[in-house]
Design a protein around this motif. Structure first.
Motif, PDB file in Angstrom:
ATOM      1  N   LEU A  49       0.858  -1.175   0.000  1.00 59.15           N
ATOM      2  CA  LEU A  49       0.000   0.000   0.000  1.00 59.15           C
ATOM      3  C   LEU A  49       0.900   1.232   0.000  1.00 59.15           C
ATOM      4  CD1 LEU A  49      -2.991   0.969   0.318  1.00 59.15           C
ATOM      5  CD2 LEU A  49      -2.653   0.845   2.777  1.00 59.15           C
ATOM      6  N   LYS A  50       0.683   2.117  -0.955  1.00 57.47           N
ATOM      7  CA  LYS A  50       1.499   3.332  -1.044  1.00 57.47           C
ATOM      8  C   LYS A  50       0.886   4.413  -0.153  1.00 57.47           C
ATOM      9  CE  LYS A  50       3.115   6.847  -4.236  1.00 57.47           C
ATOM     10  NZ  LYS A  50       2.976   7.412  -5.574  1.00 57.47           N
ATOM     11  N   PHE A  51       1.746   5.065   0.618  1.00 57.55           N
ATOM     12  CA  PHE A  51       1.308   6.187   1.446  1.00 57.55           C
ATOM     13  C   PHE A  51       1.876   7.475   0.878  1.00 57.55           C
ATOM     14  CE2 PHE A  51       0.685   2.756   4.421  1.00 57.55           C
ATOM     15  CZ  PHE A  51      -0.392   3.155   5.173  1.00 57.55           C
ATOM     16  N   GLN A  76      -5.352   6.035  12.596  1.00 56.83           N
ATOM     17  CA  GLN A  76      -5.023   4.622  12.786  1.00 56.83           C
ATOM     18  C   GLN A  76      -6.223   3.737  12.412  1.00 56.83           C
ATOM     19  OE1 GLN A  76      -4.281   3.636  16.946  1.00 56.83           O
ATOM     20  NE2 GLN A  76      -2.374   2.641  16.351  1.00 56.83           N
ATOM     21  N   GLU A  77      -7.403   4.117  12.865  1.00 63.65           N
ATOM     22  CA  GLU A  77      -8.624   3.362  12.550  1.00 63.65           C
ATOM     23  C   GLU A  77      -8.912   3.390  11.052  1.00 63.65           C
ATOM     24  OE1 GLU A  77     -12.188   1.151  13.266  1.00 63.65           O
ATOM     25  OE2 GLU A  77     -10.508   1.539  14.605  1.00 63.65           O
ATOM     26  N   PHE A  78      -8.782   4.564  10.444  1.00 63.12           N
ATOM     27  CA  PHE A  78      -9.021   4.696   9.000  1.00 63.12           C
ATOM     28  C   PHE A  78      -8.059   3.784   8.226  1.00 63.12           C
ATOM     29  CE2 PHE A  78      -8.769   6.349   4.770  1.00 63.12           C
ATOM     30  CZ  PHE A  78     -10.001   6.926   4.499  1.00 63.12           C
ATOM     31  N   ILE A  83      -6.888  -1.137   5.100  1.00 66.61           N
ATOM     32  CA  ILE A  83      -6.126  -2.377   4.894  1.00 66.61           C
ATOM     33  C   ILE A  83      -7.051  -3.590   4.909  1.00 66.61           C
ATOM     34  CG2 ILE A  83      -4.402  -3.900   5.952  1.00 66.61           C
ATOM     35  CD1 ILE A  83      -2.988  -1.268   6.899  1.00 66.61           C
ATOM     36  N   LYS A  84      -7.995  -3.616   5.852  1.00 66.84           N
ATOM     37  CA  LYS A  84      -8.879  -4.775   6.001  1.00 66.84           C
ATOM     38  C   LYS A  84      -9.907  -4.899   4.871  1.00 66.84           C
ATOM     39  CE  LYS A  84      -9.405  -5.648  10.950  1.00 66.84           C
ATOM     40  NZ  LYS A  84     -10.300  -5.447  12.080  1.00 66.84           N
ATOM     41  N   GLY A 110      -9.707   2.903  -2.600  1.00 64.54           N
ATOM     42  CA  GLY A 110     -10.246   1.551  -2.517  1.00 64.54           C
ATOM     43  C   GLY A 110     -11.633   1.404  -3.108  1.00 64.54           C
ATOM     44  N   CYS A 111     -12.287   0.331  -2.708  1.00 64.37           N
ATOM     45  CA  CYS A 111     -13.580  -0.039  -3.286  1.00 64.37           C
ATOM     46  C   CYS A 111     -14.729   0.825  -2.769  1.00 64.37           C
ATOM     47  CB  CYS A 111     -13.864  -1.515  -3.031  1.00 64.37           C
ATOM     48  SG  CYS A 111     -13.956  -1.963  -1.287  1.00 64.37           S
TER      49      CYS A 111
END
Length: 159
Positions: A49-51, A76-78, A83-84, A110-111
């Motif tokens: 994953l690119k940051f 952190q939650e975001f 990722i999940k 993402g989706c």
């Protein structure tokens, strides 16, 4: 065969415990938000994953640990949700200091998801993020579009 399963399970448990301990990483008075975000990003260097991380404007001379901690936990939650669930290839984080307001934008490619379906899914992640921003008297604007991605914009007054 049973021994192999036990070894595998033990290794998975160790990995999970290490991940949890990193997520509980305490911030300190000297650590500004941008430093904490950089460390958070570096912890995810082993995933595909690119940051992209940008900071604009002049950061305040004094650090507010309550603001830093709450914004850090929301990011952190975001990131963990991205990722999940998101199947994203990139996360962008922008922190902008404008006079007495800090604006934090985080988005993924993402989706995406339907915000209404999440509300009925009994998840507490988004509610926890909203509560954290409410504590620091900030605004919370989460948007998501299917097949486009998710974006969160937080605005926090700086005293």
């Amino acid at each position: 065969l049973i021994l192999d399963d036990i070894i595998k399970s033990t290794k998975e448990s160790i990995t999970e415990i290490r991940s949890l301990s990193h997520n509980l990483y305490p911030l300190n008075e000297e650590e500004f938000l941008c430093d904490a975000i950089s460390k958070l990003i570096s912890r995810h260097k082993n995933i595909p994953l690119k940051f992209v991380f940008n900071v604009d404007g002049k950061k305040p001379l004094q650090n507010d640990l309550i603001i830093t901690t709450n914004v850090y936990r929301v990011l952190q939650e975001f990131i963990n949700n991205t990722i999940k669930y998101a199947k994203a290839s990139q996360i962008s984080i922008n922190v902008t200091y404008n006079n007495s307001i800090m604006v934090v934008k985080i988005e993924d490619d993402g989706c995406g998801f339907d915000l209404n379906s999440i509300k009925s899914n009994n998840g507490i992640g988004i509610d926890n993020m909203k509560q954290r921003i409410k504590i620091i008297e900030g605004s919370f604007d989460l948007t998501s579009k299917i097949n486009v991605g998710t974006k969160l914009v937080i605005q926090i007054p700086l005293n």
